[in-house]
Motif scaffolding. Structure first.
Motif, PDB file in Angstrom:
ATOM      1  N   LEU A   2       0.841  -1.188   0.000  1.00  0.00           N
ATOM      2  CA  LEU A   2       0.000   0.000   0.000  1.00  0.00           C
ATOM      3  C   LEU A   2       0.875   1.237   0.000  1.00  0.00           C
ATOM      4  O   LEU A   2       1.821   1.333   0.775  1.00  0.00           O
ATOM      5  CB  LEU A   2      -0.909   0.015   1.229  1.00  0.00           C
ATOM      6  CG  LEU A   2      -1.919   1.148   1.231  1.00  0.00           C
ATOM      7  CD1 LEU A   2      -3.098   0.799   0.341  1.00  0.00           C
ATOM      8  CD2 LEU A   2      -2.393   1.439   2.626  1.00  0.00           C
ATOM      9  N   GLN A   3       0.537   2.181  -0.879  1.00  0.00           N
ATOM     10  CA  GLN A   3       1.239   3.457  -0.931  1.00  0.00           C
ATOM     11  C   GLN A   3       0.266   4.564  -0.551  1.00  0.00           C
ATOM     12  O   GLN A   3      -0.878   4.559  -0.984  1.00  0.00           O
ATOM     13  CB  GLN A   3       1.744   3.745  -2.344  1.00  0.00           C
ATOM     14  CG  GLN A   3       2.755   2.785  -2.869  1.00  0.00           C
ATOM     15  CD  GLN A   3       3.099   3.081  -4.327  1.00  0.00           C
ATOM     16  OE1 GLN A   3       2.378   3.762  -5.049  1.00  0.00           O
ATOM     17  NE2 GLN A   3       4.228   2.540  -4.764  1.00  0.00           N
ATOM     18  N   ILE A   4       0.745   5.500   0.276  1.00  0.00           N
ATOM     19  CA  ILE A   4      -0.007   6.725   0.547  1.00  0.00           C
ATOM     20  C   ILE A   4       0.438   7.708  -0.524  1.00  0.00           C
ATOM     21  O   ILE A   4       1.627   8.009  -0.646  1.00  0.00           O
ATOM     22  CB  ILE A   4       0.293   7.284   1.955  1.00  0.00           C
ATOM     23  CG1 ILE A   4       0.100   6.217   3.043  1.00  0.00           C
ATOM     24  CG2 ILE A   4      -0.546   8.537   2.218  1.00  0.00           C
ATOM     25  CD1 ILE A   4      -1.297   5.736   3.253  1.00  0.00           C
ATOM     26  N   LEU A   5      -0.500   8.190  -1.326  1.00  0.00           N
ATOM     27  CA  LEU A   5      -0.179   9.050  -2.466  1.00  0.00           C
ATOM     28  C   LEU A   5      -0.073  10.515  -2.056  1.00  0.00           C
ATOM     29  O   LEU A   5      -0.650  10.946  -1.051  1.00  0.00           O
ATOM     30  CB  LEU A   5      -1.240   8.881  -3.556  1.00  0.00           C
ATOM     31  CG  LEU A   5      -1.414   7.461  -4.096  1.00  0.00           C
ATOM     32  CD1 LEU A   5      -2.559   7.407  -5.108  1.00  0.00           C
ATOM     33  CD2 LEU A   5      -0.126   6.953  -4.721  1.00  0.00           C
ATOM     34  N   GLY A   6       0.621  11.276  -2.870  1.00  0.00           N
ATOM     35  CA  GLY A   6       0.852  12.693  -2.623  1.00  0.00           C
ATOM     36  C   GLY A   6      -0.407  13.538  -2.613  1.00  0.00           C
ATOM     37  O   GLY A   6      -0.412  14.641  -2.090  1.00  0.00           O
ATOM     38  N   GLN A   7      -1.489  13.025  -3.181  1.00  0.00           N
ATOM     39  CA  GLN A   7      -2.745  13.785  -3.200  1.00  0.00           C
ATOM     40  C   GLN A   7      -3.454  13.754  -1.851  1.00  0.00           C
ATOM     41  O   GLN A   7      -4.517  14.326  -1.696  1.00  0.00           O
ATOM     42  CB  GLN A   7      -3.685  13.244  -4.288  1.00  0.00           C
ATOM     43  CG  GLN A   7      -3.213  13.494  -5.687  1.00  0.00           C
ATOM     44  CD  GLN A   7      -2.271  12.387  -6.197  1.00  0.00           C
ATOM     45  OE1 GLN A   7      -1.725  11.598  -5.462  1.00  0.00           O
ATOM     46  NE2 GLN A   7      -2.078  12.361  -7.508  1.00  0.00           N
ATOM     47  N   THR A   8      -2.864  13.076  -0.872  1.00  0.00           N
ATOM     48  CA  THR A   8      -3.438  13.040   0.473  1.00  0.00           C
ATOM     49  C   THR A   8      -3.264  14.416   1.096  1.00  0.00           C
ATOM     50  O   THR A   8      -2.143  14.879   1.308  1.00  0.00           O
ATOM     51  CB  THR A   8      -2.741  11.961   1.333  1.00  0.00           C
ATOM     52  OG1 THR A   8      -3.020  10.680   0.754  1.00  0.00           O
ATOM     53  CG2 THR A   8      -3.233  11.993   2.768  1.00  0.00           C
ATOM     54  N   GLU A   9      -4.409  15.071   1.340  1.00  0.00           N
ATOM     55  CA  GLU A   9      -4.392  16.398   1.968  1.00  0.00           C
ATOM     56  C   GLU A   9      -5.772  16.699   2.508  1.00  0.00           C
ATOM     57  O   GLU A   9      -6.778  16.218   1.989  1.00  0.00           O
ATOM     58  CB  GLU A   9      -3.946  17.471   0.977  1.00  0.00           C
ATOM     59  CG  GLU A   9      -4.845  17.603  -0.234  1.00  0.00           C
ATOM     60  CD  GLU A   9      -4.321  18.619  -1.246  1.00  0.00           C
ATOM     61  OE1 GLU A   9      -3.161  19.046  -1.155  1.00  0.00           O
ATOM     62  OE2 GLU A   9      -5.100  18.985  -2.118  1.00  0.00           O
ATOM     63  N   GLY A  10      -5.818  17.476   3.561  1.00  0.00           N
ATOM     64  CA  GLY A  10      -7.101  17.798   4.171  1.00  0.00           C
ATOM     65  C   GLY A  10      -7.816  16.539   4.606  1.00  0.00           C
ATOM     66  O   GLY A  10      -7.227  15.669   5.234  1.00  0.00           O
ATOM     67  N   ASN A  11      -9.098  16.436   4.239  1.00  0.00           N
ATOM     68  CA  ASN A  11      -9.848  15.243   4.623  1.00  0.00           C
ATOM     69  C   ASN A  11      -9.832  14.167   3.533  1.00  0.00           C
ATOM     70  O   ASN A  11     -10.574  13.197   3.601  1.00  0.00           O
ATOM     71  CB  ASN A  11     -11.289  15.602   4.998  1.00  0.00           C
ATOM     72  CG  ASN A  11     -12.143  15.995   3.805  1.00  0.00           C
ATOM     73  OD1 ASN A  11     -11.642  16.464   2.786  1.00  0.00           O
ATOM     74  ND2 ASN A  11     -13.436  15.814   3.937  1.00  0.00           N
ATOM     75  N   SER A  24       1.000  -5.543   7.651  1.00  0.00           N
ATOM     76  CA  SER A  24       1.929  -4.413   7.811  1.00  0.00           C
ATOM     77  C   SER A  24       1.463  -3.190   7.026  1.00  0.00           C
ATOM     78  O   SER A  24       1.740  -2.060   7.428  1.00  0.00           O
ATOM     79  CB  SER A  24       3.351  -4.816   7.424  1.00  0.00           C
ATOM     80  OG  SER A  24       3.417  -5.190   6.076  1.00  0.00           O
ATOM     81  N   ASP A  25       0.738  -3.391   5.917  1.00  0.00           N
ATOM     82  CA  ASP A  25       0.162  -2.248   5.196  1.00  0.00           C
ATOM     83  C   ASP A  25      -0.838  -1.515   6.081  1.00  0.00           C
ATOM     84  O   ASP A  25      -0.903  -0.284   6.081  1.00  0.00           O
ATOM     85  CB  ASP A  25      -0.536  -2.703   3.907  1.00  0.00           C
ATOM     86  CG  ASP A  25       0.430  -3.197   2.854  1.00  0.00           C
ATOM     87  OD1 ASP A  25       1.535  -2.621   2.747  1.00  0.00           O
ATOM     88  OD2 ASP A  25       0.087  -4.154   2.138  1.00  0.00           O
ATOM     89  N   TYR A  26      -1.616  -2.275   6.841  1.00  0.00           N
ATOM     90  CA  TYR A  26      -2.594  -1.655   7.735  1.00  0.00           C
ATOM     91  C   TYR A  26      -1.924  -0.963   8.917  1.00  0.00           C
ATOM     92  O   TYR A  26      -2.461  -0.003   9.458  1.00  0.00           O
ATOM     93  CB  TYR A  26      -3.647  -2.673   8.188  1.00  0.00           C
ATOM     94  CG  TYR A  26      -4.683  -2.833   7.107  1.00  0.00           C
ATOM     95  CD1 TYR A  26      -5.808  -2.027   7.084  1.00  0.00           C
ATOM     96  CD2 TYR A  26      -4.506  -3.733   6.071  1.00  0.00           C
ATOM     97  CE1 TYR A  26      -6.736  -2.120   6.064  1.00  0.00           C
ATOM     98  CE2 TYR A  26      -5.424  -3.838   5.055  1.00  0.00           C
ATOM     99  CZ  TYR A  26      -6.543  -3.028   5.055  1.00  0.00           C
ATOM    100  OH  TYR A  26      -7.451  -3.117   4.037  1.00  0.00           O
TER     101      TYR A  26
END
Length: 121
Positions: A2-11, A24-26
């Motif tokens: 699992l990757q957290i993408l750069g578009q993660t912002e705000g809610n 481990s991804d969780y």
């Protein structure tokens, strides 16, 4: 993986699941979700699936536990993939949450990002 993408912002939380999700991804994802829920009443989740093959059993259990506890904490969920079963999975989730859930094909990922960011009318 699992990757957290750069578009993660705000809610908005943007993730990409590649092949199989593991426990481990969780361990990475759940703190991000919980942190956002402490700041925002409702969160929006962009969930992209690339060569997605599902969950390891322990990861699936982590997912189910979180989903049951936080079913009403999601405002919108964009599921982005390329397989029919992924679209069915999106449809199966609908009765278990108040969130708006939409499935998008991978070729429409930009449309999915626009949708997840757009205010509910």
């Amino acid at each position: 993986m699992l990757q957290i993408l750069g578009q993660t912002e705000g809610n908005v939380i943007a993730t990409k699941a590649i092949e199989k999700l593991t426990k481990s991804d969780y361990a990475v994802l759940l703190p991000v979700l919980i942190n956002r829920l402490q700041t925002y009443e409702k969160i929006r989740w962009y969930f992209e699936m690339e060569n997605f093959q599902g969950w390891e059993l322990k990861a699936f259990w982590q997912d189910v536990k979180f989903d049951v506890q936080h079913a009403n904490d999601f405002e919108k969920i964009a599921m982005v993939g390329d397989k029919k079963w992924q679209e069915w999975m999106a449809d199966l989730m609908k009765p278990f949450t108040n969130a708006e859930i939409e499935f998008f094909e991978l070729k429409d990922r930009e449309k999915a990002f626009e949708w997840i960011k757009k205010a509910i009318e």
